[in-house]
Design an enzyme around this catalytic site. Structure first.
Site, mmCIF file in Angstrom:
data_model
loop_
_atom_site.group_PDB
_atom_site.id
_atom_site.type_symbol
_atom_site.label_atom_id
_atom_site.label_comp_id
_atom_site.label_asym_id
_atom_site.label_seq_id
_atom_site.Cartn_x
_atom_site.Cartn_y
_atom_site.Cartn_z
ATOM 1 C CB SER A 127 -0.949 -0.038 1.189
ATOM 2 O OG SER A 127 -1.845 1.027 1.114
ATOM 3 C CG HIS A 128 0.548 3.710 3.454
ATOM 4 N ND1 HIS A 128 -0.292 2.668 3.787
ATOM 5 C CD2 HIS A 128 1.252 4.000 4.567
ATOM 6 C CE1 HIS A 128 -0.096 2.361 5.065
ATOM 7 N NE2 HIS A 128 0.825 3.146 5.560
ATOM 8 C CE LYS A 140 -5.866 -6.401 1.332
ATOM 9 N NZ LYS A 140 -6.612 -5.159 1.475
ATOM 10 C CG ASP A 291 -2.788 4.021 -1.377
ATOM 11 O OD1 ASP A 291 -3.618 3.797 -2.278
ATOM 12 O OD2 ASP A 291 -2.631 3.259 -0.401
ATOM 13 C CG ASP A 293 -3.130 -0.455 -2.053
ATOM 14 O OD1 ASP A 293 -2.937 0.719 -1.675
ATOM 15 O OD2 ASP A 293 -3.737 -1.292 -1.354
ATOM 16 C CG ASP A 295 -6.217 0.971 -0.543
ATOM 17 O OD1 ASP A 295 -5.247 1.761 -0.611
ATOM 18 O OD2 ASP A 295 -6.258 0.029 0.276
ATOM 19 N NE ARG A 296 -3.563 4.494 3.108
ATOM 20 C CZ ARG A 296 -2.958 4.764 4.240
ATOM 21 N NH1 ARG A 296 -2.501 5.975 4.463
ATOM 22 N NH2 ARG A 296 -2.791 3.824 5.153
ATOM 23 C CB THR A 358 -7.629 1.236 12.768
ATOM 24 O OG1 THR A 358 -7.888 2.433 13.496
ATOM 25 C CG2 THR A 358 -6.738 1.540 11.583
ATOM 26 C CD GLU A 378 -6.678 8.274 10.467
ATOM 27 O OE1 GLU A 378 -5.931 9.185 10.062
ATOM 28 O OE2 GLU A 378 -6.333 7.073 10.517
ATOM 29 C CE LYS A 390 -7.212 2.366 2.623
ATOM 30 N NZ LYS A 390 -6.835 1.390 3.660
HETATM 31 C C1 VG1 Z 1 -3.102 2.330 8.420
HETATM 32 C C2 VG1 Z 1 -4.286 3.255 8.608
HETATM 33 C C3 VG1 Z 1 -5.581 2.461 8.518
HETATM 34 C C4 VG1 Z 1 -5.628 1.716 7.178
HETATM 35 C C5 VG1 Z 1 -4.379 0.868 7.023
HETATM 36 C C6 VG1 Z 1 -4.307 0.211 5.665
HETATM 37 O O1 VG1 Z 1 -3.092 1.369 9.435
HETATM 38 O O2 VG1 Z 1 -4.206 3.928 9.841
HETATM 39 O O3 VG1 Z 1 -6.667 3.331 8.661
HETATM 40 O O4 VG1 Z 1 -6.762 0.900 7.109
HETATM 41 O O5 VG1 Z 1 -3.210 1.675 7.167
HETATM 42 O O6 VG1 Z 1 -4.295 1.168 4.635
HETATM 43 P P1 VG1 Z 1 -2.132 1.486 10.744
HETATM 44 O O7 VG1 Z 1 -2.370 0.225 11.519
HETATM 45 O O8 VG1 Z 1 -0.736 1.658 10.253
HETATM 46 O O9 VG1 Z 1 -2.595 2.719 11.453
HETATM 47 V V1 VG1 Z 1 -3.470 0.829 3.194
HETATM 48 O O10 VG1 Z 1 -3.969 1.949 2.081
HETATM 49 O O11 VG1 Z 1 -1.881 0.916 3.806
HETATM 50 O O12 VG1 Z 1 -3.840 -0.744 2.855
HETATM 51 CO CO CO Z 2 -3.496 1.474 0.218
#
Ligand code: VG1
Ligand code: CO
Length: 557
Positions: A127-128, A140, A291, A293, A295-296, A358, A378, A390
């Site tokens: 992801s990010h 995943k 982001d 992948d 989804d953000r 979360t 958030e 998302k």
């Molecule tokens: C973070 C965010 C959470 C989100 C998760 C996956 O998790 O806070 O809201 O669902 O990333 O997003 P954490 O446990 O680091 O706070 V993604 O776009 O990285 O799959």
């Molecule tokens: Co993501």
């Protein structure tokens, strides 16, 4: 750890299916969103294979079924796709739908699983998190509803991974995934599908593409920063080809294995180039980003990054402008640290607002039972019941549809929303790279203080309640505890503390700050100024500086 050499345990009836001996790894516990580790960890002998075999081992009834496979194109994506295809064939999977070149955004995987009634899917993404050979990789499993596997499954996979001794894999040669079409590995069919087509089709059903197209024809301008990640091909196809926005509307639209060395996280800190464009005198009408992948999403007006919590609330309040939501919404769900702006909208619409831990996996049951239509976090995550992930581009299209339908700018829509509902000032402060032992101790000390906090006056705020958030799923009754320490004040201000579950180095403390302001004459303060007293209270109560030695957060969003 010294690893014993791979040994063939047995050959299947079809001689090219091998059962290989492997040593278990102790650290394959999925976090907030799958298993995320440094690429070098995934490249260890058997590391990916063990986790994939553990997934197949705990899935009941996957023999002969169809699964979906794709990833965000980061470094190691292609190698992992080939390994997983050969393991799927050896484990009796009937068919794999794989994205062309191994590419599928996270929302596209969810869309494809649902559309073709697949048994589940495997998403390759961190992801990010940064990519490249020294960056992060992730994997995943998503279930048949298209959403992330619930904790019952992720815990079973982890348990299995700790005792695994062998895995199955075909020794067939690599499959060509560069071209659309069908081929076989052993008895398994492999269909390489267009990465974008199914997703683009669904977006056209949800939003008024004609109205948006006309808005672009009238000269509306936007920039979409795909951050050199997987959102690029989706945004180019939908925004430039189907909606007719001029070429160049999508920035950094070619996915790179290392995201160009950037952090593919669409927030004002990491998408600074887009923010600078939107701050400039000749700024486009609208800015957006997604982001790693896709989804953000980040939504930006002129000189105005919209807080994701506000974005959720504004979309909920205006949902009926989009054809896919014209009948209204059944409810809203938000993660606990997300601001309560959406709660105010839900109240005015007379629909429920659910508060979950979360991570997107907690929304699945609410969406499946039609108790919620829109969901958000958030952390720049928003989506709806159209899939079970998302969805970055979905949110951007929703905002385009909203602007086309109302002929109002992002800034006007936001200001009007605040005037009607009040403003929830909101910010998240991240303290990254903390020693894990110290971070856990900080959280433990906070938990120990909770009982004594109620009724205390901190600064000008009185504590109404303080707890460690625990959630019982209203559909399946499963309970998730220790989901974040929250302090809620009598004036609706909140401070939430939790540790990240997606990082790969040390611990990250997240401090979420929120303050409600009803008076429109006080809606234009700088966010950090509006929250200054809460920031001081948070530091004092958690002793952040004393524990971490950090005087400032590493990232403020
Ligand atoms: C973070 C965010 C959470 C989100 C998760 C996956 O998790 O806070 O809201 O669902 O990333 O997003 P954490 O446990 O680091 O706070 V993604 O776009 O990285 O799959
Ligand atoms: Co993501």
């Amino acid at each position: 750890m010294s690893r014993k050499r791979t040994r063939i345990i047995s050959l299947g009836a079809d001689v090219s299916i091998q059962t290989l001996a492997t040593n278990a790894y102790p650290d394959q516990q999925p976090g907030t969103s799958g298993l995320r580790k440094k690429v070098s960890v995934f490249q260890q002998s058997g590391y990916l294979e063990n986790f994939v075999q553990s997934i197949f081992d705990v899935l009941d009834g996957c023999t002969g079924q169809t699964i979906v496979l794709g990833g965000d194109g980061r470094f190691y994506n292609r190698e992992a796709i080939q390994i997983i295809l050969k393991m799927a064939a050896a484990n009796g999977i009937g068919k794999v739908l794989v994205g062309q070149n191994g590419i599928l955004s996270t929302p596209a995987v969810s869309c494809v699983i649902r559309k073709y009634h697949a048994f589940g899917g495997i998403v390759l993404s961190a992801s990010h998190n940064p990519g490249g050979s020294d960056g992060d990789f992730g994997i995943k499993y998503n279930i048949g509803n298209g959403g992330p596997a619930p904790e019952k499954i992720t815990e079973a996979v982890f348990a299995r991974s700790k005792g695994i001794t062998q895995y199955k894999i075909s020794d067939a040669p690599d499959i060509n995934i560069n071209h659309l079409g069908t081929s076989r590995i052993e008895n398994m069919q492999v269909e390489v599908i267009d990465s974008v087509a199914d997703y683009a089709e669904q977006m056209q059903q949800l939003f008024d593409f004609d109205a948006i197209r006309n808005m672009f024809k009238r000269g509306f301008t936007m920039r979409f920063d795909a951050m050199s990640a997987v959102g690029g091909p989706y945004a180019r196809k939908i925004i430039e080809d189907l909606l007719g926005a001029p070429r160049g509307t999508v920035l950094h639209g070619i996915p790179l294995e290392d995201f160009g060395g950037h952090h593919p996280d669409p927030n004002p800190v990491n998408a600074e180039e887009l923010i600078a464009l939107m701050d400039a005198p000749n700024a486009p009408d609208f800015g957006a980003a997604s982001d790693g992948d896709a989804d953000r999403n980040m939504i930006v007006g002129r000189k105005l990054p919209v807080s994701p919590s506000d974005s959720l609330a504004i979309l909920a309040a205006n949902a009926t402008v989009a054809p896919g939501y014209k009948k209204g919404i059944t409810g809203i769900a938000r993660s606990m640290p997300t601001s309560t702006a959406a709660d105010r909208v839900a109240k005015s619409l007379g629909v429920p607002c659910f508060e979950t831990p979360t991570g997107w996996k907690f929304f699945g049951n609410l969406l499946d039972t039609n108790q919620a239509t829109l969901c958000g976090e958030e952390s720049y995550g928003t989506s709806s019941s159209h899939i079970r992930e998302k969805d970055g581009l979905w949110a951007v299209l929703f905002w385009l549809n909203l602007q086309a339908a109302t002929d109002k700018s992002v800034n006007t829509l936001v200001a009007e929303h605040w005037a009607k509902f009040g403003r929830n000032y909101y910010s998240r402060h991240d303290y990254e790279g903390i020693d894990t032992v110290k971070a856990n101790a900080l959280m433990d000390r906070l938990r120990n203080k909770l009982d004594s906090l109620k009724g205390q006056k901190l600064g000008s705020h009185v504590v109404a309640m303080a707890d460690d958030f625990s959630y019982t799923d209203p559909v399946d009754g499963s309970t998730s505890s220790k989901q974040g320490v929250r302090i809620i004040f009598t004036d609706d201000a909140r401070i939430v503390f939790r540790l990240s579950g997606t990082g790969t180095v040390g611990a990250t403390l997240r401090v979420y700050l929120e303050k409600y302001e009803a008076d429109p004459s006080r809606h234009n303060l700088p966010t950090q100024t509006a929250l200054a007293d809460l920031i001081a209270i948070a530091n004092e109560i958690a002793q952040i500086e004393a524990v971490t030695g950090m005087t400032q957060p590493t990232v403020i969003t």
